[in-house]
Design a protein around this motif. Structure first.
Motif, PDB file in Angstrom:
ATOM      1  N   SER A 289     108.088  25.584  14.689  1.00  0.00           N
ATOM      2  CA  SER A 289     107.178  26.702  14.847  1.00  0.00           C
ATOM      3  C   SER A 289     106.292  26.694  16.175  1.00  0.00           C
ATOM      4  O   SER A 289     106.169  27.374  16.648  1.00  0.00           O
ATOM      5  CB  SER A 289     106.200  26.671  13.500  1.00  0.00           C
ATOM      6  OG  SER A 289     105.364  27.854  13.771  1.00  0.00           O
ATOM      7  N   LYS A 290     105.780  25.424  16.546  1.00  0.00           N
ATOM      8  CA  LYS A 290     104.961  25.214  17.503  1.00  0.00           C
ATOM      9  C   LYS A 290     105.971  25.324  18.975  1.00  0.00           C
ATOM     10  O   LYS A 290     105.579  25.836  19.740  1.00  0.00           O
ATOM     11  CB  LYS A 290     104.456  23.789  17.716  1.00  0.00           C
ATOM     12  CG  LYS A 290     103.221  23.496  17.086  1.00  0.00           C
ATOM     13  CD  LYS A 290     102.048  24.102  17.323  1.00  0.00           C
ATOM     14  CE  LYS A 290     100.615  23.961  16.357  1.00  0.00           C
ATOM     15  NZ  LYS A 290      99.709  24.756  17.043  1.00  0.00           N
ATOM     16  N   LEU A 291     107.279  25.027  18.659  1.00  0.00           N
ATOM     17  CA  LEU A 291     108.093  25.262  19.860  1.00  0.00           C
ATOM     18  C   LEU A 291     108.757  26.511  19.972  1.00  0.00           C
ATOM     19  O   LEU A 291     109.458  26.795  20.847  1.00  0.00           O
ATOM     20  CB  LEU A 291     109.477  24.136  19.686  1.00  0.00           C
ATOM     21  CG  LEU A 291     108.870  22.655  19.817  1.00  0.00           C
ATOM     22  CD1 LEU A 291     110.035  21.838  19.642  1.00  0.00           C
ATOM     23  CD2 LEU A 291     108.488  22.304  21.264  1.00  0.00           C
ATOM     24  N   GLY A 292     108.557  27.593  18.959  1.00  0.00           N
ATOM     25  CA  GLY A 292     108.910  29.011  18.933  1.00  0.00           C
ATOM     26  C   GLY A 292     110.364  28.859  18.666  1.00  0.00           C
ATOM     27  O   GLY A 292     110.894  29.907  18.521  1.00  0.00           O
TER      28      GLY A 292
ATOM     29  N   GLU B 199     106.561  22.674  11.137  1.00  0.00           N
ATOM     30  CA  GLU B 199     105.246  22.982  12.148  1.00  0.00           C
ATOM     31  C   GLU B 199     105.968  22.643  13.303  1.00  0.00           C
ATOM     32  O   GLU B 199     105.501  23.377  14.307  1.00  0.00           O
ATOM     33  CB  GLU B 199     104.212  21.918  11.426  1.00  0.00           C
ATOM     34  CG  GLU B 199     102.972  21.981  12.467  1.00  0.00           C
ATOM     35  CD  GLU B 199     101.911  21.268  12.067  1.00  0.00           C
ATOM     36  OE1 GLU B 199     100.736  21.731  12.653  1.00  0.00           O
ATOM     37  OE2 GLU B 199     101.917  20.195  11.300  1.00  0.00           O
ATOM     38  N   LEU B 200     106.713  21.441  13.595  1.00  0.00           N
ATOM     39  CA  LEU B 200     107.137  21.246  14.917  1.00  0.00           C
ATOM     40  C   LEU B 200     107.837  22.546  15.455  1.00  0.00           C
ATOM     41  O   LEU B 200     107.662  22.926  16.627  1.00  0.00           O
ATOM     42  CB  LEU B 200     107.974  20.023  14.977  1.00  0.00           C
ATOM     43  CG  LEU B 200     108.601  19.583  16.239  1.00  0.00           C
ATOM     44  CD1 LEU B 200     107.754  19.355  17.373  1.00  0.00           C
ATOM     45  CD2 LEU B 200     109.890  18.643  16.117  1.00  0.00           C
TER      46      LEU B 200
ATOM     47  N   SER C 112     104.580  13.336  17.593  1.00  0.00           N
ATOM     48  CA  SER C 112     104.010  15.004  17.801  1.00  0.00           C
ATOM     49  C   SER C 112     102.936  15.317  17.221  1.00  0.00           C
ATOM     50  O   SER C 112     102.178  16.276  17.622  1.00  0.00           O
ATOM     51  CB  SER C 112     105.363  15.753  17.274  1.00  0.00           C
ATOM     52  OG  SER C 112     105.512  15.823  15.931  1.00  0.00           O
TER      53      SER C 112
ATOM     54  N   ARG D 234     115.550  29.967  22.971  1.00  0.00           N
ATOM     55  CA  ARG D 234     114.599  29.785  21.819  1.00  0.00           C
ATOM     56  C   ARG D 234     115.678  29.765  20.751  1.00  0.00           C
ATOM     57  O   ARG D 234     115.311  30.070  19.486  1.00  0.00           O
ATOM     58  CB  ARG D 234     113.565  30.567  21.808  1.00  0.00           C
ATOM     59  CG  ARG D 234     112.551  30.586  22.493  1.00  0.00           C
ATOM     60  CD  ARG D 234     111.709  28.887  22.615  1.00  0.00           C
ATOM     61  NE  ARG D 234     111.002  28.556  23.621  1.00  0.00           N
ATOM     62  CZ  ARG D 234     110.759  27.322  23.924  1.00  0.00           C
ATOM     63  NH1 ARG D 234     111.040  26.592  23.295  1.00  0.00           N
ATOM     64  NH2 ARG D 234     109.904  27.251  25.078  1.00  0.00           N
TER      65      ARG D 234
ATOM     66  N   VAL E  85     102.204  17.567  20.078  1.00  0.00           N
ATOM     67  CA  VAL E  85     102.392  19.168  20.233  1.00  0.00           C
ATOM     68  C   VAL E  85     101.472  19.755  19.073  1.00  0.00           C
ATOM     69  O   VAL E  85     101.313  21.198  19.097  1.00  0.00           O
ATOM     70  CB  VAL E  85     103.646  19.572  20.295  1.00  0.00           C
ATOM     71  CG1 VAL E  85     104.476  19.198  21.513  1.00  0.00           C
ATOM     72  CG2 VAL E  85     104.375  19.176  18.941  1.00  0.00           C
ATOM     73  N   CYS E  86     101.187  19.382  17.992  1.00  0.00           N
ATOM     74  CA  CYS E  86     100.431  19.666  17.112  1.00  0.00           C
ATOM     75  C   CYS E  86      99.070  19.171  16.744  1.00  0.00           C
ATOM     76  O   CYS E  86      98.729  17.985  17.662  1.00  0.00           O
ATOM     77  CB  CYS E  86     101.181  19.730  15.499  1.00  0.00           C
ATOM     78  SG  CYS E  86     102.685  20.130  15.572  1.00  0.00           S
ATOM     79  N   GLY E  87      98.257  19.753  16.385  1.00  0.00           N
ATOM     80  CA  GLY E  87      96.731  19.354  16.228  1.00  0.00           C
ATOM     81  C   GLY E  87      96.549  18.085  15.256  1.00  0.00           C
ATOM     82  O   GLY E  87      95.234  17.631  15.158  1.00  0.00           O
TER      83      GLY E  87
ATOM     84  N   CYS F 222     102.686  16.608  14.174  1.00  0.00           N
ATOM     85  CA  CYS F 222     103.178  17.503  13.463  1.00  0.00           C
ATOM     86  C   CYS F 222     103.227  16.976  11.874  1.00  0.00           C
ATOM     87  O   CYS F 222     103.713  15.952  11.859  1.00  0.00           O
ATOM     88  CB  CYS F 222     104.194  18.411  13.828  1.00  0.00           C
ATOM     89  SG  CYS F 222     104.080  19.059  15.362  1.00  0.00           S
TER      90      CYS F 222
END
Length: 180
Positions: A127-130, A124-125, A117, A25, A175-177, A119
Motif C-alpha cells: 500500500s505504501k508503495l502504491g 501495508e508495504l 521497512s 505500479r 517506509v512505514c511509521g 511495516c
C-alpha cells in the motif's frame, strides 16, 4: 519506467519459487519451477534489476555479511549449513546467468527487508508503495513481492545496504511509521 523483480528462490526446481515483477505500479506474481521458466518470465517482463532471496556466494559457515546481519537483529542462515548448499548453488548460477544478460542482481533476505521497512506486514508495504496485491499469495510469492520492493528501492536510490567484506545484502528503508 524501469521494471524490477524479486525472486524467492527454492533450492530445488521441483518446488515452486516465487517471482514478482513491478513495472510502473503494476505487480505481477507467479510461482515457477525451473531456472529457464524464471529467466523467461524476467526476460519477457524486461526486468533490469532482480533481488534474489538466496546467499549469492559460498562459505563453509556464516559469511562476514551474515554476521553483520545477525548483529543488526536479523535472522539469516549461513550458506554453509546443510540444506543450504543446493539453494546457494542455484542462486549463484541464476545470478550469473542474469548478470551475463545485463541484469543487476542483488542479494536480499525478504523477512529481514520487511522488518527493516517498519511495516506491520506485506499489505501495508505494498500500500505504501502504491501497489495492489493480485489476490491470495503463497509465502514464497509474498517473499518475492518483498524482494521486488527491494529492487524498486534500489532503483530509487533508497535501499539499505548491509555490507561485509564478503558481500552485500539489500534491505528496505523504513517506509512505514511503525516500530519493531
Amino acid at each position: 519506467m524501469v521494471t524490477v523483480a524479486g525472486v524467492d528462490l527454492r533450492g530445488s526446481d521441483r518446488r515452486p519459487s516465487g517471482v514478482a515483477v513491478i513495472s510502473g505500479r503494476d505487480l505481477s506474481v507467479e510461482s515457477l519451477y525451473s531456472d529457464e521458466e524464471i529467466v523467461d518470465f524476467l526476460t519477457r517482463h524486461r526486468a533490469l534489476v532482480v533481488a534474489i532471496d538466496s546467499p549469492l556466494s559460498h562459505s563453509p559457515s556464516y559469511r562476514h555479511v551474515d554476521r553483520v546481519m545477525v548483529r543488526l537483529g536479523f535472522r539469516v542462515l549461513p550458506p554453509g549449513w546443510r540444506g543450504m548448499s543446493m539453494l546457494v548453488e542455484r542462486g549463484v548460477r541464476l545470478a550469473s546467468r542474469l548478470s551475463s544478460m545485463g541484469v543487476v542482481v542483488l542479494e536480499t533476505h525478504p523477512r529481514s527487508a520487511l522488518k527493516s521497512s517498519k511495516c506491520r506486514g506485506l499489505g501495508e508495504l505494498v500500500s505504501k508503495l502504491g501497489l495492489v496485491l493480485p489476490g491470495r499469495l503463497t509465502r514464497d510469492e509474498e517473499d518475492a513481492v518483498v524482494a521486488s520492493a527491494v529492487s524498486l528501492m534500489y532503483v530509487e536510490g533508497a535501499v539499505v545496504e548491509v555490507e561485509g567484506v564478503d558481500g552485500r545484502i539489500y534491505l528496505l528503508p523504513p517506509v512505514c511509521g511503525g516500530s519493531d
